[in-house]
Structure formats: structure tokens, C-alpha cells
Design a protein around this motif. Structure first.
Motif, PDB file in Angstrom:
ATOM      1  N   GLU A   1       0.840  -1.195   0.000  1.00  0.00           N
ATOM      2  CA  GLU A   1       0.000   0.000   0.000  1.00  0.00           C
ATOM      3  C   GLU A   1       0.876   1.247   0.000  1.00  0.00           C
ATOM      4  N   VAL A   2       0.366   2.303  -0.630  1.00  0.00           N
ATOM      5  CA  VAL A   2       1.105   3.561  -0.705  1.00  0.00           C
ATOM      6  C   VAL A   2       1.454   4.056   0.697  1.00  0.00           C
ATOM      7  N   GLN A   3       0.510   3.930   1.628  1.00  0.00           N
ATOM      8  CA  GLN A   3       0.743   4.435   2.987  1.00  0.00           C
ATOM      9  C   GLN A   3       1.851   3.688   3.718  1.00  0.00           C
ATOM     10  N   GLN A   4       2.251   2.540   3.204  1.00  0.00           N
ATOM     11  CA  GLN A   4       3.381   1.810   3.766  1.00  0.00           C
ATOM     12  C   GLN A   4       4.652   2.053   2.947  1.00  0.00           C
ATOM     13  N   VAL A   5       4.527   1.922   1.640  1.00  0.00           N
ATOM     14  CA  VAL A   5       5.695   1.978   0.755  1.00  0.00           C
ATOM     15  C   VAL A   5       6.333   3.369   0.726  1.00  0.00           C
ATOM     16  N   ALA A   6       5.536   4.412   0.534  1.00  0.00           N
ATOM     17  CA  ALA A   6       6.096   5.758   0.403  1.00  0.00           C
ATOM     18  C   ALA A   6       6.891   6.190   1.642  1.00  0.00           C
ATOM     19  N   PRO A   7       6.352   5.997   2.845  1.00  0.00           N
ATOM     20  CA  PRO A   7       7.161   6.389   4.013  1.00  0.00           C
ATOM     21  C   PRO A   7       8.425   5.539   4.187  1.00  0.00           C
ATOM     22  N   VAL A   8       8.341   4.239   3.895  1.00  0.00           N
ATOM     23  CA  VAL A   8       9.536   3.399   4.016  1.00  0.00           C
ATOM     24  C   VAL A   8      10.587   3.853   3.000  1.00  0.00           C
ATOM     25  N   ASP A   9      10.134   4.239   1.817  1.00  0.00           N
ATOM     26  CA  ASP A   9      11.050   4.768   0.804  1.00  0.00           C
ATOM     27  C   ASP A   9      11.795   5.994   1.326  1.00  0.00           C
ATOM     28  N   LYS A  10      11.161   6.749   2.191  1.00  0.00           N
ATOM     29  CA  LYS A  10      11.787   7.956   2.733  1.00  0.00           C
ATOM     30  C   LYS A  10      12.851   7.641   3.785  1.00  0.00           C
ATOM     31  N   LEU A  11      13.069   6.361   4.062  1.00  0.00           N
ATOM     32  CA  LEU A  11      14.223   5.974   4.879  1.00  0.00           C
ATOM     33  C   LEU A  11      15.493   6.475   4.209  1.00  0.00           C
ATOM     34  N   SER A  12      15.386   6.748   2.911  1.00  0.00           N
ATOM     35  CA  SER A  12      16.528   7.296   2.175  1.00  0.00           C
ATOM     36  C   SER A  12      17.014   8.605   2.796  1.00  0.00           C
ATOM     37  N   VAL A  13      16.127   9.339   3.443  1.00  0.00           N
ATOM     38  CA  VAL A  13      16.531  10.590   4.095  1.00  0.00           C
ATOM     39  C   VAL A  13      17.531  10.301   5.212  1.00  0.00           C
ATOM     40  N   ALA A  14      17.201   9.328   6.066  1.00  0.00           N
ATOM     41  CA  ALA A  14      18.100   8.966   7.166  1.00  0.00           C
ATOM     42  C   ALA A  14      19.412   8.403   6.615  1.00  0.00           C
ATOM     43  N   LEU A  15      19.306   7.570   5.594  1.00  0.00           N
ATOM     44  CA  LEU A  15      20.517   7.010   4.991  1.00  0.00           C
ATOM     45  C   LEU A  15      21.380   8.108   4.368  1.00  0.00           C
ATOM     46  N   ALA A  16      20.750   9.087   3.737  1.00  0.00           N
ATOM     47  CA  ALA A  16      21.492  10.191   3.120  1.00  0.00           C
ATOM     48  C   ALA A  16      22.229  11.009   4.182  1.00  0.00           C
ATOM     49  N   ILE A  17      21.593  11.210   5.329  1.00  0.00           N
ATOM     50  CA  ILE A  17      22.238  11.957   6.421  1.00  0.00           C
ATOM     51  C   ILE A  17      23.510  11.235   6.858  1.00  0.00           C
ATOM     52  N   VAL A  18      23.409   9.936   7.061  1.00  0.00           N
ATOM     53  CA  VAL A  18      24.555   9.140   7.505  1.00  0.00           C
ATOM     54  C   VAL A  18      25.638   9.090   6.425  1.00  0.00           C
ATOM     55  N   LEU A  19      25.237   8.819   5.189  1.00  0.00           N
ATOM     56  CA  LEU A  19      26.208   8.721   4.092  1.00  0.00           C
ATOM     57  C   LEU A  19      26.881  10.065   3.803  1.00  0.00           C
ATOM     58  N   ALA A  20      26.134  11.162   3.963  1.00  0.00           N
ATOM     59  CA  ALA A  20      26.726  12.487   3.755  1.00  0.00           C
ATOM     60  C   ALA A  20      27.797  12.772   4.805  1.00  0.00           C
ATOM     61  N   ALA A  21      27.565  12.308   6.024  1.00  0.00           N
ATOM     62  CA  ALA A  21      28.570  12.483   7.077  1.00  0.00           C
ATOM     63  C   ALA A  21      29.814  11.646   6.775  1.00  0.00           C
ATOM     64  N   ILE A  22      29.604  10.424   6.308  1.00  0.00           N
ATOM     65  CA  ILE A  22      30.725   9.515   6.050  1.00  0.00           C
ATOM     66  C   ILE A  22      31.522   9.924   4.810  1.00  0.00           C
ATOM     67  N   PHE A  23      30.828  10.141   3.691  1.00  0.00           N
ATOM     68  CA  PHE A  23      31.519  10.344   2.417  1.00  0.00           C
ATOM     69  C   PHE A  23      31.766  11.798   2.044  1.00  0.00           C
ATOM     70  N   LEU A  24      30.922  12.713   2.546  1.00  0.00           N
ATOM     71  CA  LEU A  24      31.082  14.124   2.178  1.00  0.00           C
ATOM     72  C   LEU A  24      31.637  14.969   3.314  1.00  0.00           C
ATOM     73  N   GLY A  25      31.766  14.363   4.486  1.00  0.00           N
ATOM     74  CA  GLY A  25      32.290  15.098   5.628  1.00  0.00           C
ATOM     75  C   GLY A  25      31.329  16.125   6.193  1.00  0.00           C
ATOM     76  N   GLU A  26      30.037  16.000   5.865  1.00  0.00           N
ATOM     77  CA  GLU A  26      29.053  16.932   6.413  1.00  0.00           C
ATOM     78  C   GLU A  26      28.872  16.649   7.901  1.00  0.00           C
ATOM     79  N   PRO A  27      28.662  17.699   8.686  1.00  0.00           N
ATOM     80  CA  PRO A  27      28.545  17.490  10.137  1.00  0.00           C
ATOM     81  C   PRO A  27      27.289  16.698  10.503  1.00  0.00           C
TER      82      PRO A  27
END
Length: 137
Positions: free
Chosen positions: A89-115
Motif C-alpha cells: 500500500e502507498v501508505q506503507q511503501v512511500a514512508p519506508v522509501d523515505k528511509l533514504s533521508v536517514a541514509l542520506a544523512i549518515v552517508l553524507a557524514a561519512i563520504f562528504l564530511g558533512e557534520p
């Protein structure tokens, strides 16, 4: 001003989920992704040409490599997103897809040196917790 574009991105991402769920009914999700990509290609090039930013000759080798990698990651994201939408269902899939936000925060800190601030960390942890709640639903 950046936040206006970010909010518009969120709005269109939400509409993407709704339109896609309706559009993939009784259609192979890979074919649906391919059709969607054609429209994205036309719109992206139209905007680039209209805004005067289509100076392909100015791109460096690094630009090409990382834009190509970004394109591959986007394509795979869409393939998996459409398959998930077809099965869930959209109400499940779309929010889980937004886990990319948390992953981007972590990956940006690791690979881009963002605080990685407390504010970003708490936000990422809340997104991860919300994702777990939705998956276990």
C-alpha cells in the motif's frame, strides 16, 4: 528559498506515489518504470534547454562518472519502488522509501564530511524508528 524547492519536491514525490499506484495496476512494474523514465527524460531536457543550462561540454570526467552513478542509483530506486508499490500500500511503501533521508544523512557524514549534528541524528533516528513501525504493521 531552498526549502520551497524541497517542499515542492516532497509534494511531487507524494503525487508520484499516488499516480504510480493507479498507473501500475495490471502492468509490469519494470515496463511502468521505463514509461515513466521517458517522460522524465523529456521534461528534464526541456527544462535544461529552456533554462540555458545544457552546456554538456563543460562537464568534467568526475561530473560524468558521478552523474552516471547517480542515474544508475535513481533507476534502481525507481525499479524497486514501483515493485514495492505494486505489492504494498502507498501508505506503507512511500514512508519506508523515505528511509533514504536517514541514509542520506549518515552517508553524507561519512563520504562528504558533512557534520552529523544532534538535530540531524535525532531526525534520522526518528525516521528509522518510524520505518520500523511501518514495516512491522
Amino acid at each position: 528559498m531552498w526549502w520551497i524547492y524541497a517542499l515542492l519536491s516532497a509534494l511531487f514525490a507524494a503525487l508520484t506515489a499516488i499516480f504510480a499506484k493507479i498507473g501500475i495496476k495490471d502492468v509490469d512494474s519494470n515496463l511502468a518504470t521505463a514509461i515513466r523514465t521517458v517522460f522524465i527524460l523529456v521534461i528534464a531536457w526541456a527544462i535544461a534547454l529552456f533554462k540555458g543550462g545544457a552546456n554538456v561540454g563543460s562537464l568534467t570526467r568526475t561530473n560524468w562518472i558521478f552523474l552516471a552513478l547517480s542515474g544508475c542509483a535513481t533507476g534502481l530506486s525507481w525499479v524497486f519502488y514501483f515493485k514495492a508499490l505494486q505489492m504494498g500500500e502507498v501508505q506503507q511503501v512511500a514512508p519506508v522509501d523515505k528511509l533514504s533521508v536517514a541514509l542520506a544523512i549518515v552517508l553524507a557524514a561519512i563520504f562528504l564530511g558533512e557534520p552529523l549534528t544532534w538535530k540531524n541524528s535525532i531526525g534520522a533516528l526518528l525516521i528509522i524508528a518510524g520505518t520500523i513501525v511501518l514495516i512491522l504493521k
